[in-house]
Design a protein around this motif. Structure first.
Motif, PDB file in Angstrom:
ATOM      1  N   LEU A  70       0.816  -1.217   0.000  1.00 43.88           N
ATOM      2  CA  LEU A  70       0.000   0.000   0.000  1.00 43.88           C
ATOM      3  C   LEU A  70       0.849   1.266   0.000  1.00 43.88           C
ATOM      4  CD1 LEU A  70      -2.939  -0.790   2.489  1.00 43.88           C
ATOM      5  CD2 LEU A  70      -3.003  -0.664  -0.008  1.00 43.88           C
ATOM      6  N   ALA A  71       2.120   1.119   0.352  1.00 42.32           N
ATOM      7  CA  ALA A  71       2.987   2.310   0.432  1.00 42.32           C
ATOM      8  C   ALA A  71       3.580   2.689  -0.921  1.00 42.32           C
ATOM      9  CB  ALA A  71       4.108   2.057   1.441  1.00 42.32           C
ATOM     10  N   ILE A  72       3.470   1.796  -1.900  1.00 42.79           N
ATOM     11  CA  ILE A  72       4.131   2.027  -3.192  1.00 42.79           C
ATOM     12  C   ILE A  72       3.641   3.305  -3.877  1.00 42.79           C
ATOM     13  CG2 ILE A  72       4.422   1.100  -5.527  1.00 42.79           C
ATOM     14  CD1 ILE A  72       5.981  -0.553  -3.597  1.00 42.79           C
ATOM     15  N   THR A  73       2.326   3.442  -3.985  1.00 42.21           N
ATOM     16  CA  THR A  73       1.774   4.596  -4.705  1.00 42.21           C
ATOM     17  C   THR A  73       2.049   5.923  -3.992  1.00 42.21           C
ATOM     18  OG1 THR A  73       0.135   3.244  -5.819  1.00 42.21           O
ATOM     19  CG2 THR A  73      -0.353   5.590  -5.628  1.00 42.21           C
ATOM     20  N   TYR A 164      -7.288  -2.221   0.786  1.00 43.27           N
ATOM     21  CA  TYR A 164      -7.430  -1.300   1.928  1.00 43.27           C
ATOM     22  C   TYR A 164      -8.179  -2.001   3.050  1.00 43.27           C
ATOM     23  CZ  TYR A 164      -6.717   2.041  -1.924  1.00 43.27           C
ATOM     24  OH  TYR A 164      -6.258   2.706  -3.024  1.00 43.27           O
ATOM     25  N   LEU A 165      -9.270  -2.685   2.672  1.00 46.24           N
ATOM     26  CA  LEU A 165     -10.080  -3.396   3.670  1.00 46.24           C
ATOM     27  C   LEU A 165      -9.247  -4.495   4.335  1.00 46.24           C
ATOM     28  CD1 LEU A 165     -12.798  -3.996   5.036  1.00 46.24           C
ATOM     29  CD2 LEU A 165     -13.398  -5.434   3.066  1.00 46.24           C
ATOM     30  N   ALA A 166      -8.486  -5.231   3.515  1.00 46.95           N
ATOM     31  CA  ALA A 166      -7.668  -6.315   4.061  1.00 46.95           C
ATOM     32  C   ALA A 166      -6.664  -5.783   5.078  1.00 46.95           C
ATOM     33  CB  ALA A 166      -6.937  -7.041   2.927  1.00 46.95           C
ATOM     34  N   MET A 197      -5.789   7.059   4.917  1.00 45.97           N
ATOM     35  CA  MET A 197      -6.164   8.479   4.942  1.00 45.97           C
ATOM     36  C   MET A 197      -5.590   9.186   3.724  1.00 45.97           C
ATOM     37  SD  MET A 197      -7.560   9.315   8.140  1.00 45.97           S
ATOM     38  CE  MET A 197      -6.786  10.639   9.015  1.00 45.97           C
ATOM     39  N   TYR A 198      -4.389   8.797   3.344  1.00 48.28           N
ATOM     40  CA  TYR A 198      -3.760   9.390   2.166  1.00 48.28           C
ATOM     41  C   TYR A 198      -4.642   9.171   0.943  1.00 48.28           C
ATOM     42  CZ  TYR A 198      -0.480  10.148  -1.633  1.00 48.28           C
ATOM     43  OH  TYR A 198       0.116  10.590  -2.768  1.00 48.28           O
ATOM     44  N   ARG A 199      -5.132   7.930   0.788  1.00 51.36           N
ATOM     45  CA  ARG A 199      -6.031   7.616  -0.342  1.00 51.36           C
ATOM     46  C   ARG A 199      -7.300   8.446  -0.270  1.00 51.36           C
ATOM     47  NH1 ARG A 199      -1.938   3.684  -0.156  1.00 51.36           N
ATOM     48  NH2 ARG A 199      -1.842   2.685  -2.190  1.00 51.36           N
ATOM     49  N   LEU A 200      -7.847   8.512   0.951  1.00 55.24           N
ATOM     50  CA  LEU A 200      -9.096   9.234   1.131  1.00 55.24           C
ATOM     51  C   LEU A 200      -8.898  10.697   0.751  1.00 55.24           C
ATOM     52  CD1 LEU A 200     -12.005   8.893   2.201  1.00 55.24           C
ATOM     53  CD2 LEU A 200     -11.170   9.696   4.426  1.00 55.24           C
ATOM     54  N   ARG A 209      -5.674  14.082 -14.524  1.00 60.24           N
ATOM     55  CA  ARG A 209      -5.116  12.806 -14.961  1.00 60.24           C
ATOM     56  C   ARG A 209      -3.736  12.562 -14.346  1.00 60.24           C
ATOM     57  NH1 ARG A 209      -7.380   9.357 -18.105  1.00 60.24           N
ATOM     58  NH2 ARG A 209      -5.439   8.231 -18.423  1.00 60.24           N
ATOM     59  N   ALA A 210      -3.010  13.679 -14.132  1.00 56.74           N
ATOM     60  CA  ALA A 210      -1.628  13.553 -13.685  1.00 56.74           C
ATOM     61  C   ALA A 210      -1.504  12.878 -12.316  1.00 56.74           C
ATOM     62  CB  ALA A 210      -0.962  14.918 -13.641  1.00 56.74           C
ATOM     63  N   VAL A 211      -2.467  13.128 -11.439  1.00 55.68           N
ATOM     64  CA  VAL A 211      -2.309  12.566 -10.102  1.00 55.68           C
ATOM     65  C   VAL A 211      -2.955  11.187  -9.964  1.00 55.68           C
ATOM     66  CG1 VAL A 211      -2.131  14.787  -8.911  1.00 55.68           C
ATOM     67  CG2 VAL A 211      -4.372  13.709  -9.173  1.00 55.68           C
ATOM     68  N   ARG A 212      -3.662  10.797 -11.028  1.00 57.92           N
ATOM     69  CA  ARG A 212      -4.272   9.451 -10.897  1.00 57.92           C
ATOM     70  C   ARG A 212      -3.171   8.398 -10.826  1.00 57.92           C
ATOM     71  NH1 ARG A 212      -9.605   8.889 -12.558  1.00 57.92           N
ATOM     72  NH2 ARG A 212      -9.338   6.702 -12.049  1.00 57.92           N
ATOM     73  N   PRO A 213      -3.277   7.462  -9.903  1.00 56.66           N
ATOM     74  CA  PRO A 213      -2.234   6.443  -9.777  1.00 56.66           C
ATOM     75  C   PRO A 213      -2.199   5.515 -10.978  1.00 56.66           C
ATOM     76  CG  PRO A 213      -4.066   5.968  -8.273  1.00 56.66           C
ATOM     77  CD  PRO A 213      -4.356   7.300  -8.907  1.00 56.66           C
TER      78      PRO A 213
END
Lengths: 213, 317
Positions: A70-73, A164-166, A197-200, A209-213
């Protein structure tokens, strides 16, 4: 069909052998703790309650790999290195460890006593939550290959938000089984919370488009 | 030497072990300590041999190896990991040691430990020990009946309970320092007076033929074998006789999960886990060790169930 071509098409052997040396190294290194703990366990080097130590170590490594995945992005988006090519390996390692963790619980701890296992799942919230985390990882592991990514298209990314749920369930599972409030499970829970929280925060931001992972 | 009471009829360790070997034991300890491995040793570096009479109250079950008894401990004053007490307890000063006896007694005083148990015959009591976490051991304690000690201080007729307190000494107990402390200190425990006076209840000063290792609650601890291990409070500095039921650390920390009685009971689960089975530490099998059924009152029902006649054991967990 040549052997090479078969290997390229078969996700299993590609997964086992890999194509990228760095990724292959990650799989090998990633499985090292499991090999070590099992061998320590078989040679009486895990202390007074070896089964418990093994069970917990495997669970903890599953959580660690989930968090790493989860930390990669965020790492890339916040200016760190782009390690995206390792994300599948990290996710799969998390799944392998969760499987081993669950197997030790079912086979060694519970001795496959089905009624006791079912009672645990129903009556023990921490087991229920742990089982949920594992159940969620199954479809993720099953779709962690190029074929499924192609086949699922846009749905693949939606499905993989289940990670995220896992992670949340796994961190909660850890906290729920301790007697007091030791630092370690709280640190893992804080890491998972920060990554979620970062994702949220990202999803609430106006998108380009630029910030989409 | 701290505690060394001996009846002439008792077998002394030097008679059991060949004298030369017995004497070399010290050299071995000293030598290893010199290598800086003292911390990892299962023995307390200051352990002294104790002789004690065998007791008919002992179980004949296989003993848990000394190494496991002294390296797998819950003693949160030294940290919450099982190996923390063995790592950090060796610096605890256990001599001199005073035990304050107060409350509803005719002879309150700050007793020197030696005086508190003086002339009470030491007995070896091999007891099962069941931890609330679902594991168990068989430990050869050496101690004196708590009843004998309480009689010595003359409880008053209004006394209904006995309260116990563990040492607070952050300088020597790392678990009592820092931001994350597992429990409020001092650790406190309590028994009903009839539980305290029961012949099975002892104050232990040793195990495996020697004075208690610090990580096991030196120099004096309670052992109540039909209750979960946390009731058997370690490193006691205060014993108070009270009229009201005393507070106990774990029920203060989480009253829903831990009650005052905490009798071992396979039929009453911990809210988060089953108490029906236990893993016997050190019985071999390694990774493949099998759980065994937990017995009501940890197998001491015959002796103690009467204490709770008519009581709802589910409500009084």
């Amino acid at each position: 069909m040549t052997a090479t071509r078969a290997r390229q098409r078969d996700p299993l052997s590609r997964l086992v052998l890999g194509v990228d040396p760095a990724r292959r190294a990650l799989y090998v290194l990633g499985m090292a703790p499991a090999v070590l703990y099992f061998s320590w366990g078989l040679t009486d080097q895990l202390g007074a309650d070896p089964q418990n130590v093994l069970e917990r170590a495997l669970g903890l490594w599953a959580l660690r790999f989930l968090i790493a995945g989860l930390a990669i992005t965020p790492l890339r988006q916040l200016g760190g290195p782009n390690l995206i090519r390792f994300r599948r390996a990290l996710g799969l390692l998390a799944f392998y460890y969760a499987t081993l963790h669950l197997s030790v619980y079912l086979l060694l701890d519970k001795g496959l006593d089905l009624s006791s296992i079912v009672a645990d799942i129903i009556k023990r919230p921490y087991i229920t939550v742990g089982m949920l985390a594992f159940a969620v990882l199954i479809p993720l592991a099953a779709t962690s290959n190029n074929t499924m990514i192609r086949r699922l298209g846009a749905r693949w990314r939606k499905l993989h938000r289940l990670a995220y749920l896992a992670a949340a369930a796994a961190a909660l599972h850890f906290i729920m089984l301790v007697k007091v409030w030791p630092l370690e499970p709280l640190i893992y829970a804080a890491l998972v919370a920060a990554l979620l929280m970062y994702r949220l925060a990202n999803s609430l931001r106006p998108r380009t488009r630029a910030v989409r992972p | 030497m701290l505690i060394r009471f001996r009846n002439s009829s008792d077998v002394v360790p030097s008679e059991i072990t060949d004298r030369a070997v017995y004497l070399r034991r010290r050299d071995f300890l000293a030598g290893t300590a010199a290598l800086g491995a003292a911390v990892a040793l299962p023995f307390n570096a200051v352990a002294s041999p104790l002789s004690a009479a065998k007791s008919p109250l002992s179980t004949d079950e296989t003993l848990t190896p000394l190494k496991d008894v002294t390296t797998y401990n819950n003693f949160y004053e030294f940290g919450t990991d099982k190996d923390d007490p063995a790592k950090y307890a060796h610096t605890l000063t256990t001599k001199p040691w005073k035990v304050k006896v107060d409350g509803l007694v005719d002879k309150p005083a700050d007793y020197d430990l030696d005086d508190l148990i003086k002339d009470i015959a030491l007995e070896e009591r091999i007891y099962r020990m069941r931890c609330v976490e679902g594991w168990s051991m068989v430990i050869p304690w050496i101690g004196v009946p708590l009843a004998s000690v309480l009689s010595r201080v003359s409880p008053q007729s209004s006394a209904k309970y006995v309260a116990f307190e563990t040492l607070v000494r952050p300088a020597e107990m790392p678990g009592q320092k820092g931001f994350f402390q597992a429990l409020p200190w001092p650790y406190v425990e309590g028994l009903r007076l009839d539980e305290a006076m029961h012949p099975l209840t002892i104050l232990a000063v040793g195990l495996y033929g020697e004075t208690l290792p610090n990580q096991n609650g030196a120099p004096i601890r309670l052992v109540v074998p039909w209750k979960y291990g946390f009731k058997s409070i370690k490193s006691i500095v205060r014993i108070s006789l009270t009229e009201k039921q005393p507070k106990t650390s774990w029920s203060l920390q989480n009253p829903r999960e831990y009650g005052f009685y905490s009798n071992v009971n396979p039929a009453v689960d911990h809210p988060r886990w089953s108490q029906a089975t236990e893993r016997r530490i050190g019985e071999g099998g390694g990774l493949f060790v099998k759980r065994r059924p937990t017995l009501p009152f940890n197998g001491y029902a015959e002796q103690v169930a009467g204490l709770y006649a008519g009581m709802d054991l589910k409500a009084n967990y």
